[in-house]
Design an enzyme around this catalytic site. Structure first.
Site, PDB file in Angstrom:
ATOM      1  CB  SER A  30      -0.935   0.006   1.218  1.00 20.28           C
ATOM      2  OG  SER A  30      -0.180   0.006   2.424  1.00 20.28           O
ATOM      3  CB  ALA A  33       4.477   0.925  -6.362  1.00 18.69           C
ATOM      4  CB  SER A  62       9.030   1.883   2.179  1.00 18.97           C
ATOM      5  OG  SER A  62       9.434   0.676   2.783  1.00 18.97           O
ATOM      6  CB  THR A  63       5.288   5.499   0.257  1.00 20.16           C
ATOM      7  OG1 THR A  63       5.475   4.602  -0.843  1.00 20.16           O
ATOM      8  CG2 THR A  63       4.942   6.869  -0.287  1.00 20.16           C
ATOM      9  NE  ARG A  64       3.768   6.670   8.074  1.00 20.88           N
ATOM     10  CZ  ARG A  64       4.353   6.925   9.241  1.00 20.88           C
ATOM     11  NH1 ARG A  64       5.356   6.175   9.660  1.00 20.88           N
ATOM     12  NH2 ARG A  64       3.931   7.917   9.994  1.00 20.88           N
ATOM     13  CD  GLU A 134      16.683  14.300  -2.880  1.00 25.30           C
ATOM     14  OE1 GLU A 134      17.105  13.137  -2.962  1.00 25.30           O
ATOM     15  OE2 GLU A 134      15.561  14.588  -2.431  1.00 25.30           O
ATOM     16  CG  HIS A 254      20.527   7.665   2.443  1.00 26.72           C
ATOM     17  ND1 HIS A 254      21.214   8.733   2.975  1.00 26.72           N
ATOM     18  CD2 HIS A 254      19.548   8.196   1.661  1.00 26.72           C
ATOM     19  CE1 HIS A 254      20.670   9.853   2.547  1.00 26.72           C
ATOM     20  NE2 HIS A 254      19.655   9.555   1.743  1.00 26.72           N
ATOM     21  NE  ARG A 303      20.172   8.889  -2.287  1.00 29.74           N
ATOM     22  CZ  ARG A 303      18.883   8.677  -2.091  1.00 29.74           C
ATOM     23  NH1 ARG A 303      18.409   7.445  -2.198  1.00 29.74           N
ATOM     24  NH2 ARG A 303      18.067   9.652  -1.778  1.00 29.74           N
ATOM     25  CG  HIS A 364      18.081   4.401   1.423  1.00 27.09           C
ATOM     26  ND1 HIS A 364      17.122   4.787   2.322  1.00 27.09           N
ATOM     27  CD2 HIS A 364      17.888   5.162   0.302  1.00 27.09           C
ATOM     28  CE1 HIS A 364      16.372   5.756   1.790  1.00 27.09           C
ATOM     29  NE2 HIS A 364      16.811   5.984   0.569  1.00 27.09           N
ATOM     30  NE  ARG A 399      16.542   4.893  -4.735  1.00 29.42           N
ATOM     31  CZ  ARG A 399      16.235   5.931  -3.967  1.00 29.42           C
ATOM     32  NH1 ARG A 399      15.470   6.894  -4.441  1.00 29.42           N
ATOM     33  NH2 ARG A 399      16.678   6.011  -2.736  1.00 29.42           N
ATOM     34  CB  SER A 404      12.587   5.388  -5.275  1.00 24.32           C
ATOM     35  OG  SER A 404      12.571   6.452  -4.355  1.00 24.32           O
TER      36      SER A 404
END
Length: 840
Positions: A30, A33, A62-64, A134, A254, A303, A364, A399, A404
């Site tokens: 949820s 994606a 993870s999105t939050r 970034e 990260h 990164r 990460h 990445r 992402s």
């Protein structure tokens, strides 16, 4: 490099499902994606039932936790080409360039959709979006919300959109294994719901398609930015289901995670890359800015470069962290731009406005994952994947920051579009007899510790061999393991860790986020490629594909019964007729080299479409993959005048250079499909089928016969080798039909024999010889009916010669099996389709 089978459980030990629910599509996860697939699919197919299964509550995942933002070309001075260049540079040679072009060209539209769904991003006094920068980006293109709370805002908006559309969810549910039918097609999942009520315990979801959007696998390490739920469940499920995973060794660490002490484990607070994007910089314990001279972008390098530089400096100085200096921001800027980070630092006794922030790298993001094409389709039919669990080819070996969330949006959109099209309906699930097993959950900390020590930022043959040994030992347990959440998660962690370690050990070079101390250089001569792993097939090295055709086109052409290599040869040959050494002189003269545009392929008349993959192939060849195409319909669809069939975006010169060749193929094949569909409609309900002949244009037979299938017809012989067809001239040359039959039987005993006759009295003799199909040439309707009665099912009958649309139904009503219509392929009028160009 094909290896032996990997000795891991092929399914999880679990009770039989005690309950079952049904859905058209089940989405597992949820985050951005998963919810984007669900919401977008519900928009496209309002009557369909989509079910979201999530391991926590709908708003978790993870999105939050994403702080930085979403990278997209919004600034008029920015370009997709620049975003592409930055992404390819970060990916260290292993990005799928076509997939990246999809990302950067479709990203802005997907972002606008997200804003239309209610996501509120930071804006300046003029109302324009604030754009940050970034690491790895050479332009300001990062859209953010709440300063550093982008993920929370995205999650809020998508949860609200899902609830507004009435999308059902099952929360606190751990997915276990994939259900498949007898043909190996995904038809649902098993899962365990942790809680009380009707859906407590192990159950099943039956669905027409399964979408994995389960996020990452950071919990295989002792220290990570990932939440506790990120235990690699989706990758492990896919592996057990027989899917291919790619490039699992590329785990991004990260570089700037808040260092809380040597003993701190589990999820660690992230200090966003956007902090360095605003001007903060790294220093060692002596206060030296060590990133200067390491990379042209210094503290804003990709990164992997920064993480390696930090680790190298820690080794040199004998420390376990470095520092991030943002003291010059002042308290007001910290509170306004990075309120979440500021609060977290203060909670741990650090004031970023006056103190250096201790940081160190931590696990990460997984750049690899379940292998998909650019429509999200995995190697298991009916199983899709998107987001961090997937390997779309966008990230390569490392990445680029803030790609992402954009990847989750763009490829979730593509999956929803693919799901909305007609697709095969899976059958009933079959019993899974593969060996099952579980891992003792008590070994979880041991797995994490070994992975961090030996398969983390720094790796070597010695360290990876030790990790592999420890993981093998972890599979053994002296006691029976109870099926429960902890043991299922630990089994998933061990499965993913084992495959990751094997891939990291096999790749004997340093590239992107994979750093081998014993092989410190990038070796393109040997390692410019991917490591694909399946539990049954072992590990295979696949050379990096530099083909101009996107991966999904190969699959689409093969599924259509066409040879992708043959299609590519035909496309190149067709283009040679248009393009001499001078090329498209008009486009070169009138269009600036860097100009981009979008073009819509629009039907000018009603008809049936055929040839969209070929038109897309032409675009790809002309542009060397720089044009991306989005199909709004599929071959075989009936369309109306004015309907947009496909949208292509890329260099304007290339679009116009490819236009005529693409339209030549598309209009010709669509004309065949349209005419075929008219014949099929005429005989509907009679039991007769419309089929073609070998009256085709030289070199186009396979394509023209494909177009007949798109129109609802069937194919007769592709070549003179498919079956023996004895015609009148063969009878004359052989000295009689009986002699012709016997000659064929003797030379080719297994080959089907068809016979063409033009009189009723010829039928009985050929039946006596064993004809399996009789072609009735130029028979009247009355004679056809008599032939059907005479044969009485002893052979298949085809009517041919002199057929028209006006007489088709009457002929079909006689009971013949086929109407052979040579006109389908040799005289069908082209369907009027045009390319309408508009600036991108």
């Amino acid at each position: 490099m094909t290896g032996a089978n990997i000795p891991l459980p092929r399914r999880l030990t679990a009770p039989e499902p005690g309950w079952t629910v049904h859905a058209d599509v089940v989405v597992v996860g949820s985050g951005i994606a998963g919810l984007t697939v669900a919401v977008r699919y519900a928009e496209l197919v309002p009557d369909a039932k989509v079910l979201v299964v999530t391991k926590d509550v709908l708003s978790a995942g993870s999105t939050r936790w994403a702080q930085g933002g979403i990278a997209a070309v919004i600034d008029p001075d920015d370009t997709p080409a620049a975003h592409l260049s930055d992404t390819l540079a970060a990916g260290a040679g292993l990005c799928d360039e076509y997939a990246v072009r999809v990302l950067v060209t479709e990203g802005p539209q997907a972002l606008r959709w997200l804003m239309a769904e209610g996501a509120r991003f930071d804006r300046g006094p003029d109302g324009e979006l604030r754009l940050g920068r970034e690491g790895g980006h050479r332009r300001n293109r990062i859209v953010h919300a709440g300063g550093d709370a982008t993920g929370m805002e995205v999650q809020r908006a998508l949860v609200a959109a899902a609830r507004e559309r009435g999308i059902e969810s099952i929360e606190h549910a751990l997915v276990l294994d994939l259900l498949t039918d007898a043909d190996g097609r995904a038809c649902g999942i098993t899962l365990h719901v942790m809680g009380e009520g009707a859906r407590d315990g192990v159950g099943a979801v039956r669905a027409g398609a399964v979408v994995l959007a389960t996020g990452g696998m950071g919990q295989i390490y002792a220290s990570t930015t990932n939440p506790l739920v990120s235990t690699g469940d989706g990758v492990a499920l896919a592996l057990r289901a027989g899917a291919v995973v790619r490039d699992l060794e590329f785990v991004q660490f990260h570089p700037t995670v808040l260092w809380l002490g040597a003993e701190s484990t589990g999820q660690q607070p992230l200090i966003s890359e956007a902090v360095r994007g605003e001007g903060a910089f790294l220093v060692d314990e002596r206060g030296e800015r060590f990133m200067r001279g390491v990379h042209e972008l210094a503290d804003l390098a990709p990164r992997d470069v920064v993480a390696k530089a930090i680790t190298r400096r820690m080794h040199e100085t004998g420390t376990d962290h470095v520092y991030l200096d943002g003291r010059h921001f002042g308290e007001e800027m910290w509170r306004a731009r990075f309120p979440t980070i500021y609060t977290v630092c203060r909670e741990h006794g650090i004031d970023p406005a006056t103190d250096l922030i201790p940081v160190a790298p931590a696990a990460h993001y997984a750049s690899g994952g379940v292998l998909t094409d650019t429509r999200g389709r995995t190697s298991v039919p009916g199983l899709y994947a998107c987001g961090e669990v997937a390997s779309t080819g966008v990230h390569g070996a490392n990445r680029l920051a803030s790609n992402s969330l954009l990847e989750g949006l763009v490829f979730a959109w593509r999956i929803a579009r693919d799901l909305a099209r007609p697709r095969p309906v899976p059958g009933e699930p079959v019993a899974d007899e593969r060996p099952h097993g579980l891992v003792d959950p008590r070994v979880r900390p041991r797995i994490q510790a070994h992975m961090s020590r030996g398969a983390g930022v720094l790796r070597s043959e010695e360290s990876l061999r030790e990790v592999a040994r420890a993981l093998r030992d972890a599979r053994w347990t002296p006691v029976a393991v109870e099926p429960r959440t902890e043991s299922w998660e630990t089994t998933n962690l061990l499965t993913v860790a084992t495959v990751l370690t094997a891939a990291a050990r096999a790749r004997r070079e340093t590239r992107g986020s994979h750093w081998r101390e014993d092989f410190p250089e990038r070796e393109d001569s040997q390692w410019l490629g991917h490591l694909d792993v399946s539990l049954d097939g072992g590990m295979t090295f696949v050379a990096h594909d530099t083909s101009v055709l996107p991966r999904h086109l190969d699959a689409d052409l093969a599924a259509a019964g066409l040879d992708p290599a043959a299609v590519l040869r035909l496309v190149r040959m067709a283009l040679e007729e248009d393009l001499t050494e001078a090329g498209d002189v008009t486009s070169r003269a009138t269009i600036p080299e860097g100009q981009a545009a979008s073009g819509d392929f629009v039907a000018r008349r009603d008809g049936v479409v055929a040839g969209l993959p070929l038109a897309e192939a032409v675009l790809a060849v002309v542009s060397q993959g720089r044009i991306t195409a989005v199909r709004h319909v599929e071959d075989g669809d009936a369309v109306k005048a004015g309907e947009v069939l496909m949208t292509a975006t890329g260099p304007t010169r290339d679009l116009l250079t490819a236009e005529r060749t693409a339209l030549n193929l598309l209009t010709h094949l669509s004309g065949i499909a349209t005419l075929t569909a008219r014949w099929v409609a005429e005989v509907a309900g009679t039991g007769a089928r419309i089929r073609d002949s070998r009256k085709t244009l030289p070199g186009l037979r396979a394509l023209e016969k494909y177009a007949v299938r798109c129109g609802g017809g069937v194919n007769h012989r592709m070549s003179l080798s498919d079956a023996a067809l004895i015609k009148d001239n063969h009878v004359v040359a052989a000295g009689g039909v009986d002699k012709a039959f016997r000659a064929v039987r003797e030379a080719y005993p297994e080959l089907p024999i068809e016979v063409e006759v033009d009189r009723i009295d010829q039928i009985e003799p050929v039946l006596a010889e064993g004809a399996q199909e009789i072609l009735l040439d130029n028979f009247t309707v009355e004679a056809l009916a008599e032939a059907v009665r005479l044969v009485d099912g002893r052979a298949r009958l085809e009517a041919s010669g002199g057929l028209t649309l006006d007489s088709a139904r009457e002929v079909a009503a006689t009971g013949v099996d086929y109407l052979a219509v040579g006109a389908l392929t040799h005289s069908a009028a082209a369907l009027d389709i045009a390319l309408d160009l508009r600036r991108a």
